[in-house]
Write a protein that holds these residues in place. Sequence first.
Motif, PDB file in Angstrom:
ATOM      1  N   PRO A  87       9.741  -5.723  -6.777  1.00  0.00           N
ATOM      2  CA  PRO A  87      10.977  -5.102  -7.548  1.00  0.00           C
ATOM      3  C   PRO A  87      10.412  -3.794  -8.470  1.00  0.00           C
ATOM      4  CG  PRO A  87      11.154  -7.392  -7.425  1.00  0.00           C
ATOM      5  CD  PRO A  87       9.755  -7.031  -7.018  1.00  0.00           C
ATOM      6  N   ALA A  88       9.313  -3.748  -8.805  1.00  0.00           N
ATOM      7  CA  ALA A  88       8.826  -2.808  -9.756  1.00  0.00           C
ATOM      8  C   ALA A  88       8.614  -1.572  -9.016  1.00  0.00           C
ATOM      9  CB  ALA A  88       7.670  -3.043 -10.414  1.00  0.00           C
ATOM     10  N   LEU A  89       8.653  -1.223  -8.006  1.00  0.00           N
ATOM     11  CA  LEU A  89       8.329  -0.263  -6.967  1.00  0.00           C
ATOM     12  C   LEU A  89       9.777   0.428  -7.067  1.00  0.00           C
ATOM     13  CD1 LEU A  89       6.028  -1.349  -4.184  1.00  0.00           C
ATOM     14  CD2 LEU A  89       5.249  -0.248  -6.263  1.00  0.00           C
ATOM     15  N   PRO A  90       9.836   1.908  -7.202  1.00  0.00           N
ATOM     16  CA  PRO A  90      10.851   2.698  -7.180  1.00  0.00           C
ATOM     17  C   PRO A  90      11.529   2.601  -5.857  1.00  0.00           C
ATOM     18  CG  PRO A  90       9.109   4.091  -7.439  1.00  0.00           C
ATOM     19  CD  PRO A  90       8.601   2.766  -7.565  1.00  0.00           C
ATOM     20  N   GLN A 121       7.422   8.430   6.736  1.00  0.00           N
ATOM     21  CA  GLN A 121       7.972   6.858   6.804  1.00  0.00           C
ATOM     22  C   GLN A 121       9.335   7.006   7.143  1.00  0.00           C
ATOM     23  OE1 GLN A 121       6.819   5.869   2.875  1.00  0.00           O
ATOM     24  NE2 GLN A 121       4.663   6.151   3.283  1.00  0.00           N
ATOM     25  N   GLU A 122      10.098   8.104   6.631  1.00  0.00           N
ATOM     26  CA  GLU A 122      11.712   7.902   6.858  1.00  0.00           C
ATOM     27  C   GLU A 122      11.987   8.182   8.520  1.00  0.00           C
ATOM     28  OE1 GLU A 122      13.275   9.792   2.930  1.00  0.00           O
ATOM     29  OE2 GLU A 122      12.592  11.329   4.205  1.00  0.00           O
ATOM     30  N   ILE A 123      10.956   9.171   9.027  1.00  0.00           N
ATOM     31  CA  ILE A 123      11.197   9.348  10.451  1.00  0.00           C
ATOM     32  C   ILE A 123      10.943   8.021  11.308  1.00  0.00           C
ATOM     33  CG2 ILE A 123      10.546  10.835  12.400  1.00  0.00           C
ATOM     34  CD1 ILE A 123       9.850  12.956  10.547  1.00  0.00           C
ATOM     35  N   ASN A 124       9.965   7.460  10.996  1.00  0.00           N
ATOM     36  CA  ASN A 124       9.633   6.176  11.795  1.00  0.00           C
ATOM     37  C   ASN A 124      10.706   5.086  11.643  1.00  0.00           C
ATOM     38  OD1 ASN A 124       7.730   4.292  13.130  1.00  0.00           O
ATOM     39  ND2 ASN A 124       7.440   3.333  11.225  1.00  0.00           N
ATOM     40  N   VAL A 125      11.243   5.085  10.338  1.00  0.00           N
ATOM     41  CA  VAL A 125      12.159   3.889  10.055  1.00  0.00           C
ATOM     42  C   VAL A 125      13.657   4.406  10.888  1.00  0.00           C
ATOM     43  CG1 VAL A 125      13.564   2.841   8.378  1.00  0.00           C
ATOM     44  CG2 VAL A 125      11.336   3.138   8.057  1.00  0.00           C
ATOM     45  N   ALA A 126      13.891   5.639  10.747  1.00  0.00           N
ATOM     46  CA  ALA A 126      15.086   6.187  11.169  1.00  0.00           C
ATOM     47  C   ALA A 126      15.218   5.948  12.782  1.00  0.00           C
ATOM     48  CB  ALA A 126      15.383   7.691  10.990  1.00  0.00           C
ATOM     49  N   LEU A 127      13.900   6.116  13.363  1.00  0.00           N
ATOM     50  CA  LEU A 127      13.777   5.979  14.793  1.00  0.00           C
ATOM     51  C   LEU A 127      13.817   4.476  15.273  1.00  0.00           C
ATOM     52  CD1 LEU A 127      12.170   9.494  15.707  1.00  0.00           C
ATOM     53  CD2 LEU A 127      14.541   8.756  15.701  1.00  0.00           C
ATOM     54  N   GLY A 128      13.400   3.597  14.382  1.00  0.00           N
ATOM     55  CA  GLY A 128      13.571   1.902  14.825  1.00  0.00           C
ATOM     56  C   GLY A 128      12.223   1.287  14.314  1.00  0.00           C
ATOM     57  N   GLY A 129      11.351   2.153  13.669  1.00  0.00           N
ATOM     58  CA  GLY A 129       9.977   1.551  13.506  1.00  0.00           C
ATOM     59  C   GLY A 129      10.174   0.845  11.995  1.00  0.00           C
ATOM     60  N   SER A 130       9.115   0.317  11.472  1.00  0.00           N
ATOM     61  CA  SER A 130       8.819  -0.682  10.225  1.00  0.00           C
ATOM     62  C   SER A 130       7.838  -0.090   9.464  1.00  0.00           C
ATOM     63  CB  SER A 130       8.763  -2.020  10.566  1.00  0.00           C
ATOM     64  OG  SER A 130       7.680  -2.451  11.275  1.00  0.00           O
ATOM     65  N   LEU A 131       7.533  -0.309   8.246  1.00  0.00           N
ATOM     66  CA  LEU A 131       6.598   0.023   7.193  1.00  0.00           C
ATOM     67  C   LEU A 131       6.045  -1.301   6.597  1.00  0.00           C
ATOM     68  CD1 LEU A 131       8.613   2.609   5.313  1.00  0.00           C
ATOM     69  CD2 LEU A 131       7.190   3.096   7.221  1.00  0.00           C
ATOM     70  N   TYR A 132       4.698  -1.150   6.232  1.00  0.00           N
ATOM     71  CA  TYR A 132       4.182  -1.835   5.267  1.00  0.00           C
ATOM     72  C   TYR A 132       4.435  -1.513   4.010  1.00  0.00           C
ATOM     73  CZ  TYR A 132       0.497  -3.036   9.082  1.00  0.00           C
ATOM     74  OH  TYR A 132      -0.023  -3.538  10.124  1.00  0.00           O
ATOM     75  N   GLN A 133       5.173  -2.560   3.058  1.00  0.00           N
ATOM     76  CA  GLN A 133       5.491  -1.994   1.983  1.00  0.00           C
ATOM     77  C   GLN A 133       4.408  -1.794   0.902  1.00  0.00           C
ATOM     78  OE1 GLN A 133       8.941  -4.218   0.351  1.00  0.00           O
ATOM     79  NE2 GLN A 133       9.054  -5.153   2.161  1.00  0.00           N
ATOM     80  N   GLN A 134       3.130  -2.232   1.184  1.00  0.00           N
ATOM     81  CA  GLN A 134       2.168  -2.207   0.262  1.00  0.00           C
ATOM     82  C   GLN A 134       0.708  -2.341   1.238  1.00  0.00           C
ATOM     83  OE1 GLN A 134       3.760  -5.436  -2.345  1.00  0.00           O
ATOM     84  NE2 GLN A 134       3.084  -3.997  -4.119  1.00  0.00           N
ATOM     85  N   VAL A 135       0.458  -0.991   1.713  1.00  0.00           N
ATOM     86  CA  VAL A 135      -0.756  -1.094   2.648  1.00  0.00           C
ATOM     87  C   VAL A 135      -1.829  -1.627   2.110  1.00  0.00           C
ATOM     88  CG1 VAL A 135      -2.324   0.627   4.021  1.00  0.00           C
ATOM     89  CG2 VAL A 135       0.395   0.909   3.829  1.00  0.00           C
ATOM     90  N   SER A 183      -5.074  11.568   0.173  1.00  0.00           N
ATOM     91  CA  SER A 183      -4.452  10.030   0.352  1.00  0.00           C
ATOM     92  C   SER A 183      -3.697   9.760  -0.876  1.00  0.00           C
ATOM     93  CB  SER A 183      -5.392   9.187   0.779  1.00  0.00           C
ATOM     94  OG  SER A 183      -4.744   7.960   1.225  1.00  0.00           O
ATOM     95  N   LEU A 184      -2.220   9.628  -1.036  1.00  0.00           N
ATOM     96  CA  LEU A 184      -1.538   9.059  -1.947  1.00  0.00           C
ATOM     97  C   LEU A 184      -0.373   8.387  -1.624  1.00  0.00           C
ATOM     98  CD1 LEU A 184      -2.483  12.792  -2.334  1.00  0.00           C
ATOM     99  CD2 LEU A 184      -1.462  12.076  -4.519  1.00  0.00           C
ATOM    100  N   HIS A 185      -0.507   7.389  -0.931  1.00  0.00           N
ATOM    101  CA  HIS A 185       0.761   6.329  -0.575  1.00  0.00           C
ATOM    102  C   HIS A 185       0.472   4.957  -0.596  1.00  0.00           C
ATOM    103  CE1 HIS A 185      -0.934   5.498   3.679  1.00  0.00           C
ATOM    104  NE2 HIS A 185      -1.567   6.446   3.090  1.00  0.00           N
ATOM    105  N   GLY A 186       1.837   4.445  -1.043  1.00  0.00           N
ATOM    106  CA  GLY A 186       1.505   2.657  -0.956  1.00  0.00           C
ATOM    107  C   GLY A 186       2.221   2.233   0.285  1.00  0.00           C
ATOM    108  N   GLN A 187       3.391   2.732   0.728  1.00  0.00           N
ATOM    109  CA  GLN A 187       3.699   2.363   1.942  1.00  0.00           C
ATOM    110  C   GLN A 187       3.066   3.093   3.265  1.00  0.00           C
ATOM    111  OE1 GLN A 187       8.165   3.117   1.832  1.00  0.00           O
ATOM    112  NE2 GLN A 187       8.508   1.186   1.581  1.00  0.00           N
ATOM    113  N   GLY A 188       3.338   2.746   4.428  1.00  0.00           N
ATOM    114  CA  GLY A 188       2.524   3.043   5.240  1.00  0.00           C
ATOM    115  C   GLY A 188       3.043   2.642   6.668  1.00  0.00           C
ATOM    116  N   VAL A 189       3.212   3.058   7.839  1.00  0.00           N
ATOM    117  CA  VAL A 189       3.404   2.607   9.032  1.00  0.00           C
ATOM    118  C   VAL A 189       2.871   1.370   9.561  1.00  0.00           C
ATOM    119  CG1 VAL A 189       3.764   3.060  11.615  1.00  0.00           C
ATOM    120  CG2 VAL A 189       4.178   4.899   9.958  1.00  0.00           C
ATOM    121  N   ASN A 190       3.881   0.538   9.796  1.00  0.00           N
ATOM    122  CA  ASN A 190       3.380  -0.902  10.368  1.00  0.00           C
ATOM    123  C   ASN A 190       3.859  -0.863  12.025  1.00  0.00           C
ATOM    124  OD1 ASN A 190       3.039  -3.529  11.147  1.00  0.00           O
ATOM    125  ND2 ASN A 190       4.572  -4.487   9.874  1.00  0.00           N
ATOM    126  N   ARG A 191       5.078  -1.080  12.411  1.00  0.00           N
ATOM    127  CA  ARG A 191       5.479  -0.895  13.747  1.00  0.00           C
ATOM    128  C   ARG A 191       5.640   0.477  14.123  1.00  0.00           C
ATOM    129  NH1 ARG A 191       9.318  -3.725  13.454  1.00  0.00           N
ATOM    130  NH2 ARG A 191      11.061  -2.217  13.736  1.00  0.00           N
TER     131      ARG A 191
END
Length: 261
Positions: A87-90, A121-135, A183-191
């Motif tokens: 919950p601390a992540l914006p 990440q938005e493009i992946n999710v918009a088209l039906g993919g998922s993310l790792y919330q904390q890679v 490299s500056l990210h916490g989330q990343g593509v999962n599916r």
Amino acid sequence: MTAIPGMVWMPADHRLLGDHGHQMPFLLLGDKYARAVKVGAQAQPVMFPLADAAQVDELLPLVDGVMLTGSPSNVHPSHFDEDVTDPALPLDPERDSLTLALVRACVAHAVPLLGVCRGFQEINVALGGSLYQQVQNVPGRMDHREPKGAPFEEQYAPRHPIHLAPGSVFARWAGAETVMVNSLHGQGVNRLADGLRALAHAPDGQIEAFEVLGARSFAYAVQFHPEWRCWDNPFYGAIFRAFGDAVRERRANRLGLPTVA
């Protein structure tokens, strides 16, 4: 009279800013993203403050491209059927509501689309993919986050290599099949969404770039940050030049102008 350059819609972040216990909502666009579009793509960044998903169909025909930027906020995991793990992540649900609809509209109407970091990440999710919330918490994955508190030159410095698909546009833009990136990210593509094809991977297997399959215009996204001084980095600069070319072609077609070679 100088011709008006192609216009690139850059959706804003929604953030609370203030001090002394008082905060107000602001709409923000990072200078480095807008400047990369202005200088690297030679196009004009534009914003539609408070635009929402219901307005995408009326606003998209006014522009020649869309760039989805990075952001401190994360895509809300409810969009890929998960609960929030930290919950601390914006988060920025207002941006999610607009950009996920905007991605699908860009693909449907052949509007040039470039995604960076959160935009990737938005493009992946918009088209039906998922993310790792904390890679960094995924077994076998590296910590892809930047050294917070360090000078920006260090935060955006090359961090690890990525391996580019042979024969891909990214390999052509890089002039090689391996290139160093920041490299500056916490989330990343999962599916990865079914409508996407991975074109670059980090050494740990994390997807770093993809294309939209069957797209009728420029439709690429990257997990790294090519906007950072793109005029000093040949690979980053090539990405924005190609995006700018697609934006100008869209503008010429939209206005019935001759295409400039």
